[in-house]
Write an enzyme that holds these catalytic residues in place. Structure first.
Site, PDB file in Angstrom:
ATOM      1  N   THR B 150      -9.414   1.503  10.969  1.00  0.00           N
ATOM      2  CA  THR B 150      -9.302   0.675  12.172  1.00  0.00           C
ATOM      3  C   THR B 150      -9.781  -0.754  11.922  1.00  0.00           C
ATOM      4  O   THR B 150     -10.604  -1.006  11.059  1.00  0.00           O
ATOM      5  CB  THR B 150     -10.126   1.261  13.334  1.00  0.00           C
ATOM      6  OG1 THR B 150     -11.458   1.491  12.874  1.00  0.00           O
ATOM      7  CG2 THR B 150      -9.544   2.551  13.822  1.00  0.00           C
ATOM      8  N   GLY B 189     -17.442   3.919   9.555  1.00  0.00           N
ATOM      9  CA  GLY B 189     -18.773   4.491   9.368  1.00  0.00           C
ATOM     10  C   GLY B 189     -19.175   4.569   7.903  1.00  0.00           C
ATOM     11  O   GLY B 189     -18.328   4.640   7.014  1.00  0.00           O
ATOM     12  N   GLU B 442     -10.948   9.238  17.303  1.00  0.00           N
ATOM     13  CA  GLU B 442      -9.944  10.202  16.836  1.00  0.00           C
ATOM     14  C   GLU B 442      -8.837  10.396  17.866  1.00  0.00           C
ATOM     15  O   GLU B 442      -8.365  11.509  18.087  1.00  0.00           O
ATOM     16  CB  GLU B 442     -10.601  11.569  16.518  1.00  0.00           C
ATOM     17  CG  GLU B 442     -11.914  11.531  15.754  1.00  0.00           C
ATOM     18  CD  GLU B 442     -11.801  10.858  14.394  1.00  0.00           C
ATOM     19  OE1 GLU B 442     -10.670  10.572  13.959  1.00  0.00           O
ATOM     20  OE2 GLU B 442     -12.844  10.573  13.782  1.00  0.00           O
TER      21      GLU B 442
END
Lengths: 688, 688
Positions: B150, B189, B442
């Site tokens: 993303t 992350g 998600e």
């Protein structure tokens, strides 16, 4: 440190371009609407005057506060709160000016309870002599006070408090004593670290006449008590006090626990405007009207109702501006088109636009609530208590509904922001964390709805008693009409044209609340069902009644207004319809069962709601602009007025984030967690 | 330091007494039910084995972590995560053992993406040679990787990603380049501070044949890229990386931003199991089936669905135990009685018991989801892709509904706890803050429901096409039956006996989903309405379909089971009914319009729901006990197994709160904020 990212710009169309286009496509007059909403009481003038003063002080910068530990966050809040008071002295701010500054800085102040419940209680509950002694100390902040009522084991049920204040007739003192752990005072704001005095609510125990050594409780009473040494600021002997620790929000508030071990306070500590103990005889004089003692709770609830509009407006401002700028996916029926604003998706609109409409509903109801409070207060001062029950019911029901709308609304807006709604740049984290206290404090939102229902049951019983005499107020008149129709068997569908006439929407909401009130009356009074078994229904009744108030006041405010331009009026009417019909759709089956709407109209509601959202869409950005919430208060990369969303998000991450000043060592076989610095990270262990 | 509060005890009946009474009044077999729920895959054995190992390590104590700053909280998480890996080596833990330890410690691990998306992507998308090179490095943690997909301006719409990977045929390299600020990777992350490698998703740009200097995009592809120096751990030249800053939750995760400035990576960096670029010719080979490339997303969604039950069970465990202990107010019809458990109030039950029932619904549906995932995976491995669309639809719809139920459920439980629900002793703060990411990640919960609707529209079109041939699966068969009945004009009320027959409840939910599917089919396919205009309806359809799955799998699991004792079976059936009928009541008008329930039954639902709650009430504590959630994981004063609520709350406040070690100066005319220590508090300014 400059790097190649300095020269990068967001892809086109960027935020400023998009918002300029949004603002260009609407004929809403932001200035006029802003004045309409915010000029009363000088709110807007005050905001404009005080904001630049705050912006000049580095201490009020919000740039890095999210990174602080709880102790540091509290230190920051205290430093800010002191500065606010110094600025108040310097600029000779009024109390309203001070409140505006506090609102803009947006920290819950460690002095909050001193400025609210402590001073209010002394003003309202102390005798003249007590006021003369305490008020100068309070107003000069020579002493700092708090309000100690709730206990570890006792919240809403004030009668269940365990702390004892036993009258010692020998020494003419009260003895404060906590017999159990659950008797510990708990949650009392401003008291954990800051206050040196507190109102303390305790069971007043007086010697039982003729039974030496035995005591009788006269119920909870208020005492004013010094709890910390004025020099060392340590708790006095026999007192244990501290801060209860981290919470969901309110990091800047020192909510307290406090216990007493046979702690003696003088006779003069008992606040004695309405009740007193004769120091010579130990004889108790009780208040003429117990309701007066806890009148300030209604004041606080009315304020919460009035404030909810500004809270929700913040969230909606952020949501509307960002979702206008945010683009994601082409239209599925035009796969070669550009990505479209997510605000153009009905699934985004249905979450945000009803809340946009809700901000206006909350506004007009907040005004109505305040004026009911003020007029009741005047009546009461003149010895007329008739309107007290109505005000109490209205404030309870609206506190419950309005805080729920605002709290849930913030989270709905947050989720509508997509991923960035989870980030620190949303501007919604502290707002949400702090505001989530509101559904519980000052009367739990589920608990207090019983008070509304009890009031309405009484009103309905009176209507049934004498259906043909005129009603004392609108509610009574409506109930009586319902009973008359009922007796005439005219209860079948009432024929309201909710899609055609705004006035009929209001009637439909009234009809549903009235029908539910009658159901509850029937079950409780006629069928004698237990109160507890009816609680869910009582809650639904309160909600219906409060929704009816929101819809009714919104409609009346628009009907009565003669100042707005017709373009603004048209859009406000659409917002009224959206709020009302969206609410009706969500409770559709209840309206249907109450004969408050026809099935045909009900089936058309969702299409009508979508149609209203399409009409509102071009004006959305200007409508939130009208709430005039300054960027400084929003503290949101996503919601800023100029639309520079991505530049701001990147700046917060790349330039302001302290975590990026640390280089970490990812090798698990090496214990050190920080690399290339004197600190190997083991310091973290000492903090545990 | 000892003080008089050491000898104080809570008032009676205290928590342990109350919970003992609660446990004594129910015939639920906790052991049997716990085994039934948790013994598959060795979950319970694993929890029992690993918990004591963690409890021995001071680093895993949760006592003070709420007080840390973000940087310190991150350091703590990293130290813990390293220790977890060392324990894994020491005890030779399996991957499932490691996951259990991570679950119990309850930090989102800074290595999470390395262990999940990074390794999974290499395993599934890398060529054989690439796997041979990378997998040993990954499994030994010699390198740490992340997953960079993303971007700042691009989330759900992967095709809209801006980062470019341009093939340079001269040097046989790809050139990674961020053309804009919105092209910055974002949210990735484990990459902000920790990872030295990352999967990077970028638009693959290849030279356009015959047009020198021009390039054609082949869409997003995955590359494996070293981004930090292995010794200094600084970003490589041409790469800017950092942590994006504080978020709603996930304080222990270093979500990243990352940009590239003409950064060159070798040909071998492109993951080439399914697609590749010929290094000699620059010619592109595309994947046979694009769906395979993003298969791991479905895996993650299925896991989220399966995990939701444990998340909600935590919140419900806390809520049930505490509201059983918490007493507030006498019964209004028995004002001299004792204060009653708040769990005896229907207004508390209606918030908690449907969620208790939901934990079981989520459990059985989670199992069903997992088995559908596994069997589809097997089919696909054998070249059979027919079940892929069904699994994709099911996992999308359930991810949306189940995360919404769990996320909203946590907050509903929190509010039901009253004041203490806002405190740090609730055990719900970090749970809520972390879990609130789930409705968005998600696949946004509103966005992905389109996939369910698209699937059902296709199925309905097929049913309309040939209503009398047999359906390929249950959904198709149901649709065909609906069409046949429709053609026979038998659409009026279907006569389901939802209050009498459990099987009819299932049918009613299927009927409603089918009728909504037909409505949507009609509007989209027959009336040709635009997709965007239908989005709200599509979302409602997905919700109805997913609720139908939850109700159906719950019912089937109970019907198929032959291991449970009859007393446990009886209470599970009541929980099934409560879940289903409460859901039905909330969507009552929709069921009514779909002829899925009669008006008479609908009017009786709320009484039936209240009756079911009364039946469940005596078993509530034992039912939550059956989820076997250890106190260490709960980390909740309110929810602890032994009921010592008030002792624990007091201990956290009085003995563990670091703010109480600081003495503050409340005098506003003095700038210092801290009194009697070397630190006058001005240090706080340097942190701003």
């Amino acid at each position: 440190m400059p790097d190649f990212t300095d020269r990068l710009r967001p892809s086109q169309p960027d935020g400023p371009t998009t918002l300029a286009r949004e603002r260009g496509q609407s004929n809403v007059s932001v200035n006029e609407l802003g004045q309409h909403l915010l000029s009363s009481d000088g709110f807007l003038e005050r905001q404009t005057r005080i904001l630049p003063i705050l912006r000049r002080e580095p201490l009020f910068s919000k740039e890095k506060q999210q990174n602080l530990s709880r102790p540091d966050r509290f230190k920051l809040a205290l430093a800010r709160a002191k500065l606010l008071r110094r600025l108040t002295d310097q600029y000779k701010w009024s109390h309203d000016d001070y409140k505006m500054a506090e609102y803009l800085v947006d920290d819950v102040s460690p002095y909050f309870l001193h400025m609210e419940m402590f001073v209010t209680t002394v003003r309202e509950q102390a005798s003249k002599a007590q006021r003369a002694y305490w008020m100068p100390l309070i107003e000069s902040w020579k002493i700092i006070g708090a309000y100690g009522q709730t206990e570890l084991g006792h919240g809403s049920n004030v009668r269940g408090l365990e702390l004892e204040a036993r009258w010692d007739n020998r020494t003419k003192e009260f003895v404060l004593h906590s017999p159990t752990l659950t008797a510990s005072k708990w949650w009392n704001g401003s008291l954990g670290r800051i206050a040196n005095h507190s109102i303390v609510v305790a069971q007043l125990l007086l010697p039982k006449a003729g039974s030496p050594g035995q005591y009788l409780s006269q119920g909870p009473h208020q005492f004013i008590v010094q709890v910390r040494d004025m020099k060392t600021h340590q708790p006095l002997d026999g007192v244990v006090i501290g801060d209860i620790g981290p919470k969901y929000g309110y990091a800047t508030m020192d909510n307290a626990y406090m216990l007493f071990d046979n702690f003696r306070i003088p006779h003069s500590a008992m606040l004695s405007r309405y009740s007193s103990v004769n120091p010579d005889t130990g004889v108790y004089t009780k208040p003429e009207r117990p309701a007066l003692v806890y009148g300030s709770l209604t004041y606080v609830r009315a304020n919460i109702v009035h404030h909810a509009r500004l809270v929700l407006a913040r969230a909606v401002t952020i949501a509307v501006r960002y979702t206008a700028i945010r683009r994601q996916f082409q239209d599925r029926d035009d796969k070669n088109g550009p990505e479209i604003s997510v605000l153009d998706y009905p699934t985004v609109q249905i979450r945000i636009f009803p809340l946009l409409a809700t901000t206006f509903a909350l506004h007009y109801t907040g005004l109505a609530m305040r004026s009911v409070y003020q007029s009741t207060r005047q009546d009461v001062e003149q010895g007329d208590f008739r309107s007290l029950a109505h005000m109490h019911s209205m404030s309870s029901g609206l506190k419950s509904l309005c805080t729920m709308l605002a709290a849930d609304g913030i989270e709905t807006c947050r989720r509508a922001l997509g991923g960035h709604g989870f980030g620190g740049g949303s501007g919604l984290i502290q707002l949400n964390n702090d505001y989530l206290s509101k559904p519980t404090v000052e009367g739990d939102n589920w608990m207090i709805t019983q008070q509304v229902a009890a009031y309405l049951i009484k009103k309905m019983a009176a209507a049934v008693e004498s259906p043909s005499t005129p009603g004392a107020d609108k509610t009574e008149a409506g109930f009586k009409e319902f009973i008359q129709n009922k007796q005439g068997s005219e209860t079948r569908h009432s024929g309201y044209d909710v899609l055609g006439k705004d006035q009929d929407i209001v009637k439909s909401f009234e009809m549903r609340a009235t029908a539910l009130a009658y159901d509850v009356y029937e079950q409780r009074v006629l069928k004698k069902l237990s109160w507890t078994s009816l609680l869910i229904q009582l809650h639904k009744l309160s909600k219906a009644q409060s929704q009816s108030i929101l819809v009714g006041t919104f409609y009346e405010a628009l009907s009565a207004d003669s100042t707005l331009s017709s373009s603004n009026k048209i859009i406000l009417r659409d917002l009224f319809r959206l709020f009302a019909l969206y609410t009706m759709e969500n409770e559709g089956y209840e309206f249907f069962c109450c004969n408050a709407v026809s099935q045909a109209d009900l089936n058309n509601l969702s299409a009508r709601v979508q149609d209203l959202m399409t009409r509102i869409r071009p004006h959305a950005v200007k409508l939130v602009d009208s709430w005039m919430i300054p960027d400084y208060l929003l503290d949101s990369a996503l919601g800023r007025y100029d639309g520079r969303v991505y530049e701001d998000l990147y700046n917060r991450a790349h330039r302001l984030n302290p975590l990026n000043r640390i280089t970490f060592n990812p090798n698990y076989w090496e214990e050190e967690i920080v690399k290339g610095s004197g600190d190997n990270g083991s310091g973290i262990l000492s903090k545990l």
